[in-house]
Design an enzyme around this catalytic site. Sequence first.
Site, short mmCIF file in Angstrom:
data_model
loop_
_atom_site.label_atom_id
_atom_site.label_comp_id
_atom_site.label_asym_id
_atom_site.label_seq_id
_atom_site.Cartn_x
_atom_site.Cartn_y
_atom_site.Cartn_z
N TYR A 248 15.04 -1.62 -5.46
CA TYR A 248 15.38 -0.64 -4.56
C TYR A 248 16.23 -1.07 -3.40
O TYR A 248 16.49 0.15 -3.26
CB TYR A 248 13.93 -1.24 -3.45
CG TYR A 248 13.94 -0.29 -1.66
CD1 TYR A 248 12.84 0.84 -2.08
CD2 TYR A 248 14.36 -0.45 -0.88
CE1 TYR A 248 12.82 1.29 -1.07
CE2 TYR A 248 13.76 -0.44 0.18
CZ TYR A 248 13.14 0.78 0.34
OH TYR A 248 12.89 2.00 1.08
N LYS B 131 18.82 2.41 -2.98
CA LYS B 131 19.47 2.62 -1.80
C LYS B 131 20.87 2.92 -1.73
O LYS B 131 21.17 3.48 -1.13
CB LYS B 131 18.60 1.92 -1.05
CG LYS B 131 16.61 2.18 -0.33
CD LYS B 131 16.39 3.65 -0.31
CE LYS B 131 15.24 3.70 -0.39
NZ LYS B 131 14.83 5.42 0.19
N SER C 283 17.71 2.70 3.54
CA SER C 283 17.30 1.47 3.77
C SER C 283 18.29 0.70 4.39
O SER C 283 19.34 0.09 3.43
CB SER C 283 16.70 1.26 3.30
OG SER C 283 16.26 -0.59 3.01
#
Length: 242
Positions: free
Chosen positions: A147, A151, A134
Amino acid sequence: MTDFDGRTVLVTGASGGIGGATVRRLRAAGADVIASGRSVESLERLAAETGARPLAFDLTSEDSVRSAVGGLDVWGVVNCGGFGGEIATPMETDIDVFDKVISVNARGALLVTKYASASMIRLGRGGAIVNVSSQAGLVALPGHISYGSSKAALDNITRVSALELGRYGIRVNSVNPTVVMTEMSAWYWGRPDIEGPFLDQMPLGRWATEDEIAAPIVFLLSDDASMISGVSLPVDGGYTAR
Ligand SMILES: NC(=O)c1ccc[n+]([C@@H]2O[C@H](COP(=O)([O-])OP(=O)(O)OC[C@H]3O[C@@H](n4cnc5c(N)ncnc54)[C@H](OP(=O)(O)O)[C@@H]3O)[C@@H](O)[C@H]2O)c1
């Protein structure tokens, strides 16, 4: 379009938006696709539509990954399974959510790499792995402590795997997409107070489509990318170039 000539590619997260688009493209390019996720019903629907082979397993369980992937003969892997977790700062994070996000996005992809690469090495035909990371792994985004960390860890898994698997002719790369309006992202990025200011900062000024992420995934998997390994490729409308 690149011809995969019957090569077998395992796609995790195939029951989701980006994974489903990747399966369709790979099938159109002649790959034999194993489509995985947890939802058997969605996988069977995708299998009926595309001719992919469904395979359900849980990325958070090493036993589940080992028994599903350990015996497969695969040439390529797309690690696309993922979990969005929460929007929270480091000061307010729920550490159980952090553990779950890491467990799916980083640990799960590493487990699939571990068991799939064993078969790729055994078969001795080289291969390619693409990890769906991401933009949140490349730059700091508000509320993305869990998150983004997962990533960033995935991008490191990409680099170290590229280093260790290169001698077997296996390439490993990441794509780092901006937002695609799938189930995972719409509840947050679809909010007018979030969407407008973010898109104002992005040179292309619009969200990506599922197909705009699937295309570079398939490119990096293909022989057209035969000298590319260890990269994290932003697919972000220029957002991280600023
Ligand atoms: N959408 C975006 O804006 C965006 C942006 C950048 C990166 N990404 C990344 O792109 C990938 C795909 O995202 P998406 O938007 O297509 O997501 P999605 O539609 O929500 O799909 C997520 C996929 O991950 C699978 N999954 C989740 N937890 C799992 C587990 N424990 N075991 C096995 N499979 C599991 C889901 O399977 P089941 O539903 O069958 O459980 C589903 O196939 C993710 O890695 C995501 O982080 C997405």
